[in-house]
Design a protein around this motif. Sequence first.
Motif, PDB file in Angstrom:
ATOM      1  N   THR A  77       0.777  -1.319  -0.033  1.00 24.80           N
ATOM      2  CA  THR A  77       0.004  -0.126  -0.099  1.00 24.80           C
ATOM      3  C   THR A  77       0.953   1.192   0.054  1.00 24.80           C
ATOM      4  N   VAL A  78       0.598   2.147  -0.949  1.00 24.22           N
ATOM      5  CA  VAL A  78       1.247   3.435  -0.890  1.00 24.22           C
ATOM      6  C   VAL A  78       0.387   4.349  -0.294  1.00 24.22           C
ATOM      7  N   VAL A  79       0.942   5.155   0.793  1.00 21.96           N
ATOM      8  CA  VAL A  79       0.291   5.840   1.470  1.00 21.96           C
ATOM      9  C   VAL A  79       0.440   7.455   1.282  1.00 21.96           C
ATOM     10  N   ILE A  80      -0.340   8.181   1.030  1.00 24.94           N
ATOM     11  CA  ILE A  80      -0.178   9.517   0.656  1.00 24.94           C
ATOM     12  C   ILE A  80      -1.034  10.582   1.492  1.00 24.94           C
ATOM     13  N   PRO A  81      -0.810  11.625   1.646  1.00 27.26           N
ATOM     14  CA  PRO A  81      -1.230  12.563   2.707  1.00 27.26           C
ATOM     15  C   PRO A  81      -2.957  12.607   2.186  1.00 27.26           C
ATOM     16  N   GLU A  82      -3.788  12.982   3.027  1.00 28.66           N
ATOM     17  CA  GLU A  82      -5.140  13.256   3.022  1.00 28.66           C
ATOM     18  C   GLU A  82      -5.348  14.159   1.598  1.00 28.66           C
ATOM     19  N   ARG A  83      -4.839  15.020   1.908  1.00 31.11           N
ATOM     20  CA  ARG A  83      -4.673  16.291   0.961  1.00 31.11           C
ATOM     21  C   ARG A  83      -3.289  16.439   0.212  1.00 31.11           C
ATOM     22  N   ALA A  84      -3.143  15.237  -0.772  1.00 32.81           N
ATOM     23  CA  ALA A  84      -1.913  15.049  -1.281  1.00 32.81           C
ATOM     24  C   ALA A  84      -1.864  16.112  -2.398  1.00 32.81           C
ATOM     25  N   THR A  85      -0.563  16.458  -2.690  1.00 32.21           N
ATOM     26  CA  THR A  85      -0.077  17.591  -3.833  1.00 32.21           C
ATOM     27  C   THR A  85      -0.206  16.832  -5.229  1.00 32.21           C
ATOM     28  N   PRO A  86      -0.031  17.480  -6.310  1.00 29.56           N
ATOM     29  CA  PRO A  86      -0.156  16.589  -7.432  1.00 29.56           C
ATOM     30  C   PRO A  86       1.306  15.970  -7.575  1.00 29.56           C
ATOM     31  N   ARG A  87       2.335  16.707  -6.863  1.00 28.13           N
ATOM     32  CA  ARG A  87       3.649  15.653  -6.952  1.00 28.13           C
ATOM     33  C   ARG A  87       3.416  14.636  -6.247  1.00 28.13           C
ATOM     34  N   GLY A 116       6.559  13.932   4.199  1.00 32.11           N
ATOM     35  CA  GLY A 116       7.482  14.031   5.454  1.00 32.11           C
ATOM     36  C   GLY A 116       6.343  14.071   6.814  1.00 32.11           C
ATOM     37  N   PRO A 117       6.416  14.152   7.913  1.00 33.19           N
ATOM     38  CA  PRO A 117       5.650  14.133   9.013  1.00 33.19           C
ATOM     39  C   PRO A 117       4.777  15.355   9.200  1.00 33.19           C
ATOM     40  N   GLU A 118       5.080  16.304   8.504  1.00 33.76           N
ATOM     41  CA  GLU A 118       4.011  17.560   8.453  1.00 33.76           C
ATOM     42  C   GLU A 118       3.076  17.556   7.441  1.00 33.76           C
ATOM     43  N   ARG A 119       3.146  16.327   6.487  1.00 36.49           N
ATOM     44  CA  ARG A 119       2.307  16.253   5.502  1.00 36.49           C
ATOM     45  C   ARG A 119       1.686  14.745   5.589  1.00 36.49           C
ATOM     46  N   ASN A 120       2.114  13.926   6.178  1.00 38.98           N
ATOM     47  CA  ASN A 120       1.686  12.549   6.213  1.00 38.98           C
ATOM     48  C   ASN A 120       1.336  12.004   7.779  1.00 38.98           C
ATOM     49  N   TYR A 172       6.459   7.522  12.983  1.00 39.51           N
ATOM     50  CA  TYR A 172       7.996   7.036  12.689  1.00 39.51           C
ATOM     51  C   TYR A 172       8.978   8.030  13.134  1.00 39.51           C
ATOM     52  N   ILE A 173       8.688   9.378  12.605  1.00 41.75           N
ATOM     53  CA  ILE A 173       9.653  10.225  12.973  1.00 41.75           C
ATOM     54  C   ILE A 173       8.909  11.761  13.257  1.00 41.75           C
ATOM     55  N   SER A 174       9.637  12.519  14.020  1.00 36.25           N
ATOM     56  CA  SER A 174       8.870  13.739  14.402  1.00 36.25           C
ATOM     57  C   SER A 174       9.306  14.802  13.396  1.00 36.25           C
ATOM     58  N   CYS A 175       8.571  15.867  13.539  1.00 34.06           N
ATOM     59  CA  CYS A 175       8.907  17.058  12.405  1.00 34.06           C
ATOM     60  C   CYS A 175      10.233  17.706  12.856  1.00 34.06           C
ATOM     61  N   GLU A 176      10.456  17.736  14.152  1.00 35.93           N
ATOM     62  CA  GLU A 176      11.940  18.167  14.601  1.00 35.93           C
ATOM     63  C   GLU A 176      13.043  17.418  14.085  1.00 35.93           C
ATOM     64  N   VAL A 177      12.892  16.082  14.230  1.00 36.90           N
ATOM     65  CA  VAL A 177      13.943  14.933  13.791  1.00 36.90           C
ATOM     66  C   VAL A 177      14.231  15.302  12.248  1.00 36.90           C
ATOM     67  N   CYS A 221       9.475   7.754   2.110  1.00 34.32           N
ATOM     68  CA  CYS A 221       9.955   8.570   0.985  1.00 34.32           C
ATOM     69  C   CYS A 221       9.445  10.030   1.142  1.00 34.32           C
ATOM     70  N   ALA A 222      10.356  10.922   1.625  1.00 31.45           N
ATOM     71  CA  ALA A 222      10.000  12.193   1.656  1.00 31.45           C
ATOM     72  C   ALA A 222      11.127  13.305   1.152  1.00 31.45           C
ATOM     73  N   GLY A 223      10.407  14.238   0.655  1.00 31.19           N
ATOM     74  CA  GLY A 223      11.533  15.503   0.703  1.00 31.19           C
ATOM     75  C   GLY A 223      11.264  16.444   1.689  1.00 31.19           C
ATOM     76  N   SER A 224      12.224  17.412   1.595  1.00 29.58           N
ATOM     77  CA  SER A 224      12.400  18.516   2.655  1.00 29.58           C
ATOM     78  C   SER A 224      11.117  19.371   2.525  1.00 29.58           C
ATOM     79  N   SER A 225      10.741  19.660   3.957  1.00 30.83           N
ATOM     80  CA  SER A 225       9.468  20.802   3.797  1.00 30.83           C
ATOM     81  C   SER A 225      10.180  22.017   3.877  1.00 30.83           C
ATOM     82  N   LYS A 226      11.218  22.452   3.797  1.00 33.92           N
ATOM     83  CA  LYS A 226      11.763  23.774   3.897  1.00 33.92           C
ATOM     84  C   LYS A 226      12.356  24.200   2.579  1.00 33.92           C
TER      85      LYS A 226
END
Length: 102
Positions: free
Chosen positions: A10-20, A59-63, A69-74, A97-102
């Motif tokens: 299962t590939v899990v995407i955020p509820e409000r997934a971006t087009p990417r 990342g954790p701020e999106r999903n 598994y990992i906090s936003c700070e880490v 699999c996540a890209g930077s949020s910054k």
Amino acid sequence: MKITNKSNITVVIPERATPRELFAAQELQKYFKLIFNGIVVNITSDIDDVSGDKIIIGGPERNKKTSEYISCEVFDALVPGPEGMYIRAFGDDTLICAGSSK
């Protein structure tokens, strides 16, 4: 995560997934099916219950599943800058699999 043509992933995407994020999930689904004849690859949202093998996108701020598994700070400390990438397996059944949020 061991992947065979008998895997059920299962590939899990955020509820409000971006087009990417949606594109990444669909590409994973398409190429896993091409590479592993007979594999089952579903795409679902992070608000759904998921068990078994999963690939979590975002990342954790999106999903919400990533944040289990990992906090936003880490995450932000490990993946600094606008081009940062994070790919890590957790146990035998989870890949993030996540890209930077910054």
